[in-house]
Design a protein around this motif. Structure first.
Motif, mmCIF file in Angstrom:
data_model
loop_
_atom_site.group_PDB
_atom_site.id
_atom_site.type_symbol
_atom_site.label_atom_id
_atom_site.label_comp_id
_atom_site.label_asym_id
_atom_site.label_seq_id
_atom_site.Cartn_x
_atom_site.Cartn_y
_atom_site.Cartn_z
ATOM 1 N N VAL A 1 0.846 -1.193 0.000
ATOM 2 C CA VAL A 1 0.000 0.000 0.000
ATOM 3 C C VAL A 1 0.883 1.245 0.000
ATOM 4 C CG1 VAL A 1 -1.805 1.297 1.192
ATOM 5 C CG2 VAL A 1 -1.850 -1.215 1.216
ATOM 6 N N ALA A 2 0.668 2.110 -0.977
ATOM 7 C CA ALA A 2 1.378 3.384 -1.042
ATOM 8 C C ALA A 2 0.683 4.376 -0.123
ATOM 9 C CB ALA A 2 1.408 3.907 -2.474
ATOM 10 N N ALA A 3 1.415 4.868 0.854
ATOM 11 C CA ALA A 3 0.840 5.774 1.847
ATOM 12 C C ALA A 3 1.591 7.100 1.841
ATOM 13 C CB ALA A 3 0.894 5.151 3.242
ATOM 14 N N GLY A 4 0.898 8.165 2.186
ATOM 15 C CA GLY A 4 1.529 9.468 2.243
ATOM 16 C C GLY A 4 1.187 10.217 3.511
ATOM 17 N N GLY A 5 -0.087 10.355 3.807
ATOM 18 C CA GLY A 5 -0.512 11.097 4.979
ATOM 19 C C GLY A 5 -0.623 10.219 6.207
ATOM 20 N N GLU B 1 16.360 10.823 10.189
ATOM 21 C CA GLU B 1 15.286 11.330 11.047
ATOM 22 C C GLU B 1 13.911 11.050 10.442
ATOM 23 O OE1 GLU B 1 18.001 13.127 10.204
ATOM 24 O OE2 GLU B 1 18.992 12.979 12.164
ATOM 25 N N MET B 2 13.769 11.316 9.138
ATOM 26 C CA MET B 2 12.483 11.087 8.483
ATOM 27 C C MET B 2 12.172 9.592 8.417
ATOM 28 S SD MET B 2 9.859 12.525 7.006
ATOM 29 C CE MET B 2 8.543 12.165 5.827
ATOM 30 N N ILE B 3 13.159 8.787 8.070
ATOM 31 C CA ILE B 3 12.937 7.340 7.997
ATOM 32 C C ILE B 3 12.568 6.794 9.369
ATOM 33 C CG2 ILE B 3 14.009 5.098 7.518
ATOM 34 C CD1 ILE B 3 15.820 6.581 5.489
ATOM 35 N N GLY B 4 13.306 7.206 10.386
ATOM 36 C CA GLY B 4 13.019 6.733 11.743
ATOM 37 C C GLY B 4 11.633 7.123 12.213
ATOM 38 N N LEU B 5 11.208 8.331 11.855
ATOM 39 C CA LEU B 5 9.877 8.795 12.238
ATOM 40 C C LEU B 5 8.791 7.963 11.569
ATOM 41 C CD1 LEU B 5 7.927 10.821 13.532
ATOM 42 C CD2 LEU B 5 8.341 12.349 11.582
ATOM 43 N N VAL B 6 8.926 7.730 10.268
ATOM 44 C CA VAL B 6 7.930 6.934 9.549
ATOM 45 C C VAL B 6 7.924 5.496 10.065
ATOM 46 C CG1 VAL B 6 7.263 6.018 7.297
ATOM 47 C CG2 VAL B 6 8.009 8.385 7.503
ATOM 48 N N ARG B 7 9.103 4.929 10.316
ATOM 49 C CA ARG B 7 9.189 3.573 10.869
ATOM 50 C C ARG B 7 8.467 3.494 12.211
ATOM 51 N NH1 ARG B 7 10.348 -1.352 8.882
ATOM 52 N NH2 ARG B 7 8.292 -1.660 9.788
ATOM 53 N N GLY C 1 1.259 16.379 4.258
ATOM 54 C CA GLY C 1 0.327 16.159 5.360
ATOM 55 C C GLY C 1 1.011 15.557 6.573
ATOM 56 N N PHE C 2 1.809 14.521 6.336
ATOM 57 C CA PHE C 2 2.523 13.860 7.425
ATOM 58 C C PHE C 2 3.553 14.786 8.049
ATOM 59 C CE2 PHE C 2 6.024 11.267 9.032
ATOM 60 C CZ PHE C 2 5.362 10.328 9.812
ATOM 61 N N MET C 3 4.318 15.483 7.221
ATOM 62 C CA MET C 3 5.386 16.331 7.739
ATOM 63 C C MET C 3 4.845 17.501 8.549
ATOM 64 S SD MET C 3 8.068 16.285 4.516
ATOM 65 C CE MET C 3 9.461 16.982 5.427
ATOM 66 N N ASN C 4 3.703 18.023 8.130
ATOM 67 C CA ASN C 4 3.122 19.151 8.872
ATOM 68 C C ASN C 4 2.711 18.760 10.287
ATOM 69 O OD1 ASN C 4 3.404 21.097 6.875
ATOM 70 N ND2 ASN C 4 1.429 20.626 5.929
ATOM 71 N N GLN C 5 2.481 17.475 10.509
ATOM 72 C CA GLN C 5 2.128 17.004 11.856
ATOM 73 C C GLN C 5 3.360 16.732 12.720
ATOM 74 O OE1 GLN C 5 -0.622 13.759 12.012
ATOM 75 N NE2 GLN C 5 -2.329 14.981 11.274
ATOM 76 N N HIS C 6 4.537 16.796 12.114
ATOM 77 C CA HIS C 6 5.759 16.459 12.857
ATOM 78 C C HIS C 6 6.838 17.515 12.655
ATOM 79 C CE1 HIS C 6 4.266 12.417 13.869
ATOM 80 N NE2 HIS C 6 3.778 12.392 12.655
#
Length: 357
Positions: free
Chosen positions: A157-161, A184-190, A245-250
């Motif tokens: 599943v391709a996810a973005g937000g 940092e970004m990879i660790g956050l998404v993981r 969307g995701f980045m604006n929350q973090h």
């Protein structure tokens, strides 16, 4: 190293799949866009007959241009041609629908499609809601060779937000996410993916993270600007579009500079929706994944290239690819954003990364 190549389906370039297999690429995904590319299933069907080990799938299909029973049939048919080496990549259709001037799929539409497709591929009778009517459906002749549902088809599943990530964790075997060589970004998404997987009652780590990035190998004397003009073109803007969307929350964790830069590039690309002189959507998407549209060059800064792209010398490419997996991604995926340089890029990936990993 599990390594994925994704690219738009270009029907006269099927030979690149065998090229990728021979160089050690483990998965190959074909993109879908009815107005943009060749049909992915026809591309993959022919590729299945020219290869023997590489995993093949959509990168990605969606729940609106193809309803769930059609998607399940198409991927199960491919699975009959390439038994046990087929995966279903699906998302909300950023390019497939926006290029036609339509909205992308809603998360509920995506999850409904996932439930129906997964059920059919598991040999179940499921309820399909279509045109306002609910009907029970199932594959009617699973043993006669029309399609293959005996060999399991993993769902990517391709996810973005943030909502997409949360819902994907309920259904996916792998989540495909735009990421570059930034720990940092990879660790956050993981972290957020593992939390969503646990919230869904599934074992932590059971859903793989596929990091999608953009690629160019620098030649002697070349700089990051050459990576844009000769390589990944406008690709980094796609990472901006899918991540805002995701980045604006973090913002607190990622830092305001990169979040603002990502927002600015994405909004400049899309344009002001209320502007009188807003370009026609067909004109906006005409150059999508065909290399660099010159008018986008001012939007792609070194900050964005460093954050979202896998580029550099052979040693730097290997180091960055290893950094991506060491930071929490299970697979590295390069999406080749220019079909006219795809064979060159696949060869570079093979000799500079896979042969030395």
């Amino acid at each position: 190293m599990e390594f994925v190549i994704g690219t738009c389906a270009k029907i006269d370039q099927i030979g690149m799949v065998k090229q990728a297999e021979d160089l050690g690429v483990t998965h190959f995904g074909a993109g879908e866009g009815p107005l943009l590319f060749s049909d992915p299933y026809q591309f993959l069907a022919i590729a299945s007959q020219q290869t023997s080990t590489i995993q093949l799938g959509t990168m990605v299909t969606n729940p609106l241009t193809r309803i769930a029973p059609v998607t399940a049939n198409s991927i199960a048919t491919l699975n009959a041609l390439a038994p046990g080496r087929t995966f279903l990549g699906i998302g909300t259709a950023n390019n497939a629908l926006r290029s036609m001037g339509h909205r992308t799929a809603r998360i509920k539409e995506l999850t409904d499609s996932l439930e129906v497709s997964r059920g059919l591929l598991n040999g179940e009778r499921v309820v399909h809601d279509w045109l306002g009517e609910q009907r029970e459906i199932e594959f009617l002749d699973p043993d006669a060779g029309w399609y293959n549902i005996k060999d399991r088809v993993p769902i990517w599943v391709a996810a973005g937000g943030p909502k997409g990530l949360h819902e994907a964790a309920k259904y996916a075997d792998a989540v495909v996410y735009c990421l570059g060589p930034n720990p940092e970004m990879i660790g956050l998404v993981r972290r957020e993916l593992d939390k969503a997987v646990a919230d869904a009652g599934r074992p932590v780590g059971s859903v793989k993270l596929v990091a999608v990035t953009w690629f160019y190998e620098l030649r002697n004397g070349e700089t990051w600007e050459d990576g844009i003009t000769k390589g990944f073109g406008s690709g980094p803007i796609s990472s901006c579009l899918t991540n805002i969307g995701f980045m604006n929350q973090h913002v607190d964790e990622l830092g305001g500079d990169i979040v603002n830069a990502t927002n600015e590039a994405a909004m400049a690309y899309l344009g002001d929706p209320n502007a009188v002189d807003r370009p026609h959507y067909l004109d906006v998407w005409k150059q999508y994944l065909r290399g660099l549209d010159p008018k986008h060059l001012p939007l792609i800064t070194k900050e964005l290239v460093d954050y979202w792209c896998l580029y550099g010398s052979p040693d730097e490419l290997l180091e960055k690819a290893q950094l991506i997996t060491e930071s929490g991604a299970d697979m590295v995926q390069v999406f080749l954003s220019n079909p006219y340089t795809a064979e060159r890029d696949i060869n570079d990936i093979g000799k500079s990364i896979l042969a030395r990993a």
